[in-house]
Design a protein around this motif. Structure first.
Motif, PDB file in Angstrom:
ATOM      1  N   VAL A  78      -4.736 -47.655  74.410  1.00 11.52           N
ATOM      2  CA  VAL A  78      -3.343 -47.515  73.842  1.00 11.52           C
ATOM      3  C   VAL A  78      -3.043 -48.667  72.879  1.00 11.52           C
ATOM      4  O   VAL A  78      -3.219 -49.977  73.391  1.00 11.52           O
ATOM      5  CB  VAL A  78      -2.192 -47.449  75.188  1.00 11.52           C
ATOM      6  N   ASP A  79      -2.464 -48.428  71.954  1.00 13.91           N
ATOM      7  CA  ASP A  79      -2.086 -49.496  70.748  1.00 13.91           C
ATOM      8  C   ASP A  79      -1.082 -50.593  71.442  1.00 13.91           C
ATOM      9  O   ASP A  79      -0.093 -49.977  72.603  1.00 13.91           O
ATOM     10  CB  ASP A  79      -1.590 -48.921  69.533  1.00 13.91           C
ATOM     11  N   GLU A  80      -1.004 -51.862  71.177  1.00 12.53           N
ATOM     12  CA  GLU A  80      -0.092 -52.752  71.761  1.00 12.53           C
ATOM     13  C   GLU A  80       1.160 -52.313  71.861  1.00 12.53           C
ATOM     14  O   GLU A  80       1.837 -52.400  72.950  1.00 12.53           O
ATOM     15  CB  GLU A  80      -0.364 -54.113  71.115  1.00 12.53           C
ATOM     16  N   GLU A  81       1.833 -51.905  70.621  1.00 12.20           N
ATOM     17  CA  GLU A  81       3.008 -51.603  70.540  1.00 12.20           C
ATOM     18  C   GLU A  81       3.660 -50.582  71.778  1.00 12.20           C
ATOM     19  O   GLU A  81       4.593 -50.542  72.563  1.00 12.20           O
ATOM     20  CB  GLU A  81       3.629 -51.183  69.126  1.00 12.20           C
ATOM     21  N   THR A  82       2.974 -49.187  71.751  1.00 16.87           N
ATOM     22  CA  THR A  82       3.215 -48.193  72.477  1.00 16.87           C
ATOM     23  C   THR A  82       2.834 -48.669  74.031  1.00 16.87           C
ATOM     24  O   THR A  82       3.734 -48.151  74.957  1.00 16.87           O
ATOM     25  CB  THR A  82       2.213 -46.877  72.287  1.00 16.87           C
ATOM     26  N   ALA A  83       1.830 -49.462  74.230  1.00 19.33           N
ATOM     27  CA  ALA A  83       1.551 -49.937  75.761  1.00 19.33           C
ATOM     28  C   ALA A  83       2.631 -50.663  76.197  1.00 19.33           C
ATOM     29  O   ALA A  83       3.085 -50.647  77.386  1.00 19.33           O
ATOM     30  CB  ALA A  83       0.097 -50.771  75.781  1.00 19.33           C
ATOM     31  N   THR A  84       3.189 -51.612  75.473  1.00 17.36           N
ATOM     32  CA  THR A  84       4.309 -52.600  75.884  1.00 17.36           C
ATOM     33  C   THR A  84       5.616 -51.551  76.116  1.00 17.36           C
ATOM     34  O   THR A  84       6.151 -52.074  76.863  1.00 17.36           O
ATOM     35  CB  THR A  84       4.467 -53.554  74.718  1.00 17.36           C
ATOM     36  N   GLU A  85       5.755 -50.544  75.173  1.00 20.75           N
ATOM     37  CA  GLU A  85       7.051 -49.864  75.596  1.00 20.75           C
ATOM     38  C   GLU A  85       6.956 -48.971  76.619  1.00 20.75           C
ATOM     39  O   GLU A  85       7.755 -48.802  77.256  1.00 20.75           O
ATOM     40  CB  GLU A  85       7.303 -48.698  74.224  1.00 20.75           C
ATOM     41  N   ASP A  86       5.785 -48.447  76.642  1.00 15.70           N
ATOM     42  CA  ASP A  86       5.475 -47.532  78.060  1.00 15.70           C
ATOM     43  C   ASP A  86       5.719 -48.427  79.271  1.00 15.70           C
ATOM     44  O   ASP A  86       6.117 -47.984  80.395  1.00 15.70           O
ATOM     45  CB  ASP A  86       4.251 -46.652  77.983  1.00 15.70           C
ATOM     46  N   ALA A  87       4.953 -49.347  79.219  1.00 15.59           N
ATOM     47  CA  ALA A  87       4.974 -50.421  80.352  1.00 15.59           C
ATOM     48  C   ALA A  87       6.370 -50.780  80.831  1.00 15.59           C
ATOM     49  O   ALA A  87       6.556 -50.854  82.225  1.00 15.59           O
ATOM     50  CB  ALA A  87       4.205 -51.799  80.189  1.00 15.59           C
ATOM     51  N   CYS A  88       7.283 -50.969  79.950  1.00 13.23           N
ATOM     52  CA  CYS A  88       8.758 -51.313  80.006  1.00 13.23           C
ATOM     53  C   CYS A  88       9.132 -50.181  80.845  1.00 13.23           C
ATOM     54  O   CYS A  88      10.252 -50.403  81.754  1.00 13.23           O
ATOM     55  CB  CYS A  88       9.262 -51.422  78.850  1.00 13.23           C
ATOM     56  N   ARG A  89       8.779 -49.029  80.536  1.00 11.74           N
ATOM     57  CA  ARG A  89       9.437 -47.975  81.240  1.00 11.74           C
ATOM     58  C   ARG A  89       8.901 -47.637  82.734  1.00 11.74           C
ATOM     59  O   ARG A  89       9.615 -47.340  83.499  1.00 11.74           O
ATOM     60  CB  ARG A  89       9.363 -46.658  80.198  1.00 11.74           C
ATOM     61  N   ILE A  90       7.588 -47.705  82.693  1.00  9.09           N
ATOM     62  CA  ILE A  90       6.919 -47.723  83.974  1.00  9.09           C
ATOM     63  C   ILE A  90       7.233 -48.532  84.878  1.00  9.09           C
ATOM     64  O   ILE A  90       7.489 -48.500  86.277  1.00  9.09           O
ATOM     65  CB  ILE A  90       5.511 -47.474  83.816  1.00  9.09           C
ATOM     66  N   GLU A  91       7.389 -49.732  84.658  1.00  6.21           N
ATOM     67  CA  GLU A  91       7.588 -50.883  85.462  1.00  6.21           C
ATOM     68  C   GLU A  91       8.865 -50.892  86.344  1.00  6.21           C
ATOM     69  O   GLU A  91       8.873 -51.495  87.496  1.00  6.21           O
ATOM     70  CB  GLU A  91       7.733 -52.152  84.759  1.00  6.21           C
ATOM     71  N   HIS A  92       9.537 -50.055  86.070  1.00  2.00           N
ATOM     72  CA  HIS A  92      11.112 -49.887  86.799  1.00  2.00           C
ATOM     73  C   HIS A  92      10.955 -48.734  87.975  1.00  2.00           C
ATOM     74  O   HIS A  92      11.683 -48.791  88.724  1.00  2.00           O
ATOM     75  CB  HIS A  92      12.190 -49.426  85.938  1.00  2.00           C
ATOM     76  N   TYR A  93       9.686 -47.879  87.743  1.00  2.00           N
ATOM     77  CA  TYR A  93       9.872 -46.991  88.711  1.00  2.00           C
ATOM     78  C   TYR A  93       8.634 -46.559  89.480  1.00  2.00           C
ATOM     79  O   TYR A  93       8.520 -46.064  90.443  1.00  2.00           O
ATOM     80  CB  TYR A  93       9.885 -45.464  87.675  1.00  2.00           C
ATOM     81  N   ILE A  94       7.497 -47.656  89.095  1.00  2.00           N
ATOM     82  CA  ILE A  94       6.205 -47.343  89.898  1.00  2.00           C
ATOM     83  C   ILE A  94       6.457 -48.064  91.180  1.00  2.00           C
ATOM     84  O   ILE A  94       7.315 -49.117  91.567  1.00  2.00           O
ATOM     85  CB  ILE A  94       5.016 -48.003  88.991  1.00  2.00           C
ATOM     86  N   SER A  95       5.739 -47.340  92.489  1.00  2.00           N
ATOM     87  CA  SER A  95       6.046 -48.107  93.569  1.00  2.00           C
ATOM     88  C   SER A  95       5.163 -49.178  93.703  1.00  2.00           C
ATOM     89  O   SER A  95       4.157 -49.513  93.251  1.00  2.00           O
ATOM     90  CB  SER A  95       5.378 -46.870  94.511  1.00  2.00           C
ATOM     91  N   ASP A  96       5.453 -49.884  94.968  1.00  2.00           N
ATOM     92  CA  ASP A  96       4.675 -51.301  95.016  1.00  2.00           C
ATOM     93  C   ASP A  96       3.374 -50.620  95.423  1.00  2.00           C
ATOM     94  O   ASP A  96       2.338 -51.624  95.011  1.00  2.00           O
ATOM     95  CB  ASP A  96       5.231 -52.077  96.285  1.00  2.00           C
TER      96      ASP A  96
END
Length: 124
Positions: free
Chosen positions: A90-108
């Motif tokens: 995944v390109d860096e911009e998309t990866a960063t944006e997606d990570a920003c969304r995922i980080e708040h919801y992924i379980s420990d």
């Protein structure tokens, strides 16, 4: 009590800014996040009430020990998930944006499994 996604984003932003400068103010947070000053003021008030943030008489923001721990965890999730997605092509911009969304919801549990996988199989 679970923190709201927006609160986590503010903590992470204050943490990142504090790594770049010893003096972080609400205006710096507003500029970085492209949010209005009143929105930032409200968030700062909530983070202070929750014991995660201090503001001195000059208006400088400082994370409490608990606030910094939370912010570091959120930031670690962001960086690990971004790296994982980029390793998958995944390109860096998309990866960063997606990570920003995922980080708040992924379980420990899932995050720890991703971290262990990346450590074992040598992520870039």
């Amino acid at each position: 009590m679970a923190m709201q996604e927006s609160g986590e984003m503010y903590l992470e932003t204050i943490y990142v800014l504090s790594q770049q400068s010893s003096a972080v103010r609400s205006i710096d947070v507003a500029e970085r996040m492209s949010f209005s000053k009143p929105s930032v003021s409200r968030a700062v008030g909530l983070l202070k009430k929750d014991g995660l943030l201090l503001m001195d008489e000059m208006g400088y923001l400082k994370l409490t020990e608990e606030g910094e721990e939370k912010a570091k965890r959120i930031y670690e999730r962001h960086t690990v998930l971004s790296r994982l997605l980029m390793n998958l092509g995944v390109d860096e911009e998309t990866a960063t944006e997606d990570a920003c969304r995922i980080e708040h919801y992924i379980s420990d549990q899932s995050f720890d499994a991703i971290k262990a996988h990346m450590a074992k199989y040598g992520a870039k």
